[in-house]
Design an enzyme around this catalytic site. Structure first.
Site, PDB file in Angstrom:
ATOM      1  N   HIS A 103      -2.535   1.133   6.957  1.00  0.00           N
ATOM      2  CA  HIS A 103      -2.919   1.099   5.545  1.00  0.00           C
ATOM      3  C   HIS A 103      -3.046   2.523   5.019  1.00  0.00           C
ATOM      4  O   HIS A 103      -3.354   3.459   5.770  1.00  0.00           O
ATOM      5  CB  HIS A 103      -4.252   0.358   5.362  1.00  0.00           C
ATOM      6  N   HIS A 158      -5.886   2.024  -4.114  1.00  0.00           N
ATOM      7  CA  HIS A 158      -4.982   1.439  -3.118  1.00  0.00           C
ATOM      8  C   HIS A 158      -4.590   0.022  -3.493  1.00  0.00           C
ATOM      9  O   HIS A 158      -5.202  -0.606  -4.365  1.00  0.00           O
ATOM     10  CB  HIS A 158      -5.632   1.456  -1.722  1.00  0.00           C
ATOM     11  N   CYS A 185       0.814  -1.227   0.000  1.00  0.00           N
ATOM     12  CA  CYS A 185       0.000   0.000   0.000  1.00  0.00           C
ATOM     13  C   CYS A 185       0.845   1.274   0.000  1.00  0.00           C
ATOM     14  O   CYS A 185       0.605   2.190  -0.787  1.00  0.00           O
ATOM     15  CB  CYS A 185      -0.982  -0.016   1.174  1.00  0.00           C
TER      16      CYS A 185
END
Length: 365
Positions: free
Chosen positions: A327, A339, A279
């Protein structure tokens, strides 16, 4: 073949967006009429509950798998941070090594100069000043020479002082290098521990999935999508997007372009392209492509980049998710973000509110 694969991946990514969050995104307050997005379809009625594997409902299994992957994401951040620190320490050790070589060369030169001065003094006979003056054929020449001698003595003193300073510098370099080597070893241990945790969590999640039948795996994906849709809908219903009207900067547009061009590529922990990303690898490389280097990990992105209010969010900003900042995604506009979700999934678009938001940060503030 590569172009066809990328085109196919892009179609898959857009399909995922339509399925995951088209309804929620397109019903966002203030969305301009005539949007290029297609009108959302009415979601299908939930399928009948799947058989319960080993006494657990499929929803419980989904949450357990999701939790394992989140833990793996946290460990990935720790791994990436340790890798980055080790790289920085290694580069500093190389710099120190160059300074040591330069210092040693300087000491050699200083010693040569000191030797030349000593030899010159020896050749003068080392007579006391009064005796040298009495024996001199030319007192004026002697006095002139004495002045030069005093200058030479000062130069010798300065030379010895510089020699001592250089030796002190070398000792400090050695000490700094030793400390850096120790930190590198500590980071190596952290990397290994994080790597093992990542692998263990991913194996555990994969083992859970592997025990599911084909229909259960399909239903598991549907449950993931439903959970994301539910979270996005609740987020939009809260009025979160009511005042979000920020326009992307030129750098933000370039970052969004890069990130969305990676759609369809797989998530891989520790990866920062070009074929796969985690990510924060995706977000850091997107902004690097836009000409703005930013920290490598989501936690460091949260810590070091300026925070902005949600209402001021604009395309290119980074959305940090979960309390542990494990994240990160990039806001692309219209309530959506791009993402790299987790192992086993590809880079895609999703609703910006499909996970708990911790903060929004801006690389080009």
């Amino acid at each position: 073949m590569g172009t066809a694969k990328r085109a196919s991946s892009r179609v898959q990514g857009v399909s995922a967006l339509a399925l995951l969050c088209a309804m929620a995104i397109l019903t966002a307050p203030g969305l301009a009429a005539g949007s290029a997005h297609a009108a959302p379809a009415v979601p299908a009625a939930p399928a009948a509950p799947a058989p319960e594997p080993e006494g657990k409902s499929l929803e419980q299994v989904r949450k357990e798998i999701e939790d394992l992957y989140r833990q793996a994401g946290t460990a990935t951040d720790a791994y990436n941070l340790a890798v980055g620190e080790t790289k920085a320490q290694s580069e500093r050790i190389v710099e120190i090594a160059k300074l040591v070589v330069a210092g040693q060369d300087r000491i050699t030169g200083l010693k040569d100069r000191a030797g030349s001065a000593a030899r010159a003094q020896y050749r003068s006979g080392g007579l006391p000043p009064g005796a040298a003056l009495a024996l001199s054929d030319s007192p004026s020449a002697y006095l002139d020479g004495a002045g030069r001698l005093r200058q030479g003595e000062k130069a010798t003193t300065d030379l010895l002082s510089e020699l001592n300073r250089t030796q002190t510098d070398l000792e400090r370099y050695a000490k700094d290098a030793g400390a850096l080597w120790q930190k590198m070893e500590e980071n190596r241990v952290k990397q290994e521990a994080a790597k093992k945790e990542i692998e263990d969590k991913i194996k555990a999640a994969e083992a859970l999935e592997s025990r599911l039948a084909a229909e259960e795996k399909a239903r598991l994906i549907q449950l993931e999508q439903e959970a994301q849709y539910k979270a996005q809908t609740a987020w939009l219903s809260s009025g979160a997007m009511k005042d979000v009207k920020g326009a992307a900067t030129d750098a933000g547009k370039r970052a969004v372009q890069f990130a969305t061009a990676q759609m369809g590529k797989p998530y891989e922990w520790g990866a920062a392209g070009p074929g796969s990303f985690d990510c924060s690898g995706l977000t850091s490389q997107a902004w690097l492509a836009a000409g703005r280097p930013i920290p490598r990990t989501s936690q460091e992105q949260l810590r070091l980049l300026p925070k902005v209010a949600l209402k001021d969010m604009r395309p290119g900003d980074l959305i940090i998710y979960f309390d542990d900042a494990s994240h990160v995604g990039m806001y692309v506009g219209d309530g959506a973000m791009v993402h790299a979700p987790r192992p086993g999934r590809n880079i895609t678009m999703a609703g910006a509110g499909s996970m708990p938001i911790k903060a929004v940060v801006r690389p080009d503030a």
